[in-house]
Write a protein that holds these residues in place. Structure first.
Motif, PDB file in Angstrom:
ATOM      1  N   UNK A 138     -14.385  -7.572  -2.713  1.00  0.00           N
ATOM      2  CA  UNK A 138     -13.315  -6.758  -3.272  1.00  0.00           C
ATOM      3  C   UNK A 138     -12.566  -6.066  -2.142  1.00  0.00           C
ATOM      4  N   UNK A 139     -11.227  -6.081  -2.218  1.00  0.00           N
ATOM      5  CA  UNK A 139     -10.384  -5.443  -1.211  1.00  0.00           C
ATOM      6  C   UNK A 139      -9.707  -4.231  -1.837  1.00  0.00           C
ATOM      7  N   UNK A 140      -9.879  -3.087  -1.206  1.00  0.00           N
ATOM      8  CA  UNK A 140      -9.348  -1.821  -1.711  1.00  0.00           C
ATOM      9  C   UNK A 140      -8.589  -1.114  -0.596  1.00  0.00           C
ATOM     10  N   UNK A 141      -7.783  -0.121  -1.007  1.00  0.00           N
ATOM     11  CA  UNK A 141      -7.094   0.714  -0.020  1.00  0.00           C
ATOM     12  C   UNK A 141      -6.848   2.089  -0.620  1.00  0.00           C
ATOM     13  N   UNK A 142      -6.972   3.118   0.231  1.00  0.00           N
ATOM     14  CA  UNK A 142      -6.633   4.493  -0.125  1.00  0.00           C
ATOM     15  C   UNK A 142      -5.387   4.874   0.666  1.00  0.00           C
ATOM     16  N   UNK A 143      -4.296   5.119  -0.056  1.00  0.00           N
ATOM     17  CA  UNK A 143      -3.066   5.526   0.613  1.00  0.00           C
ATOM     18  C   UNK A 143      -2.980   7.044   0.533  1.00  0.00           C
ATOM     19  N   UNK A 144      -3.086   7.697   1.689  1.00  0.00           N
ATOM     20  CA  UNK A 144      -3.149   9.151   1.737  1.00  0.00           C
ATOM     21  C   UNK A 144      -1.861   9.753   2.278  1.00  0.00           C
ATOM     22  N   UNK A 145      -1.595  10.983   1.870  1.00  0.00           N
ATOM     23  CA  UNK A 145      -0.468  11.733   2.391  1.00  0.00           C
ATOM     24  C   UNK A 145      -0.845  12.313   3.759  1.00  0.00           C
ATOM     25  N   UNK A 146       0.130  12.951   4.411  1.00  0.00           N
ATOM     26  CA  UNK A 146      -0.109  13.481   5.754  1.00  0.00           C
ATOM     27  C   UNK A 146      -1.164  14.580   5.760  1.00  0.00           C
ATOM     28  N   UNK A 147      -1.358  15.261   4.609  1.00  0.00           N
ATOM     29  CA  UNK A 147      -2.376  16.314   4.543  1.00  0.00           C
ATOM     30  C   UNK A 147      -3.751  15.783   4.162  1.00  0.00           C
TER      31      UNK A 147
END
Length: 246
Positions: A137-146
């Motif tokens: 399984x391929x996942x990603x967490x896209x986070x803000x600058x904070x």
């Protein structure tokens, strides 16, 4: 992982469990990447239908994020695929030549013909036998600058689709979030427009499918309502993160 499967089996056997509890357990295991292909499709359908399930997935991915980050990205060595092929299709050892001598030429011809037919049937069975190798399984967490989570991303459909689930409701008047993948040459390529508060499934262009591998960078920028007019990000990048595997 075995304990998760045991608990899930125990939970499913309880006739009194409401569907919401079963769905919550499936979504948690979806976030961990331990479901079968059929179960993954079931969860993805739930995510498309109900924003509450999308919020559950985002919460589980936040919960598991620190634990997942402890595992480094590992490329399997070249001999792994060779080992899989050997286990699926072991090399046939030729049968030892019989010591008995055949004195009847007609019987010898019949035996040879039957052996040839059997070998052809066996070869067809081996060639037509499907190879089933479960992809990670391929996942990603896209986070803000904070550091706060903005989008959770899951690769679906054998790399043909990306499911973007927003972590919360955002307010971007007169703007649309647009998803991008940054290829190895550092160039961003658009994947499509996202929604402020609902999950969106984006089709992956054929030319970019090979770039969706562990370590690849995904990003989201704010663009005009119709998307970037230049084919490159024109507004601020509000979230980014790398693809990881489970």
């Amino acid at each position: 992982m075995a304990s998760c499967n045991c608990e899930r089996a125990w939970a499913y056997e309880r006739q009194g469990d409401p569907p919401s509890d079963r769905h919550a357990l499936l979504i948690a295991e979806y976030a961990l990447g331990v479901l079968s292909a059929e179960e993954r499709l079931q969860v993805e359908e739930l995510l498309r239908q109900d924003p509450a399930h999308q919020a559950q997935l985002a919460a589980w991915q936040r919960h598991f994020a620190e634990w997942v980050d402890e595992f480094p990205v590992v490329e399997p060595p070249a001999h792994v695929w060779h080992g899989i092929q050997q286990r699926l299709f072991p090399t046939e050892q030729p049968a030892p030549e019989p010591i008995r001598r055949w004195s009847n030429p007609r019987l010898w011809r019949w035996t040879t013909g039957l052996a040839l037919v059997a070998a052809l049937v066996l070869a067809l069975l081996v060639l037509l036998r499907p190879v089933q190798v479960t992809a990670p399984a391929l996942l990603a967490r896209l986070e803000q600058s904070n550091g706060s989570l903005a989008f959770s991303v899951t690769l679906q459909g054998n790399g043909r689709q990306l499911l973007f689930v927003p972590a919360g409701k955002a307010d971007w008047p007169d703007r649309s979030p647009e998803a991008w993948i940054i290829t190895a040459d550092g160039k961003p390529h658009s994947l499509g427009l996202l929604q402020d508060a609902t999950a969106v499934t984006l089709a992956v262009p054929a030319g970019l499918a090979s770039a969706l591998t562990p370590g690849a960078v995904l990003a989201v920028s704010l663009e005009p309502r119709t998307g970037s007019p230049t084919g490159s990000p024109t507004g601020p990048v509000i979230a980014q993160g790398k693809i990881s595997s489970l």
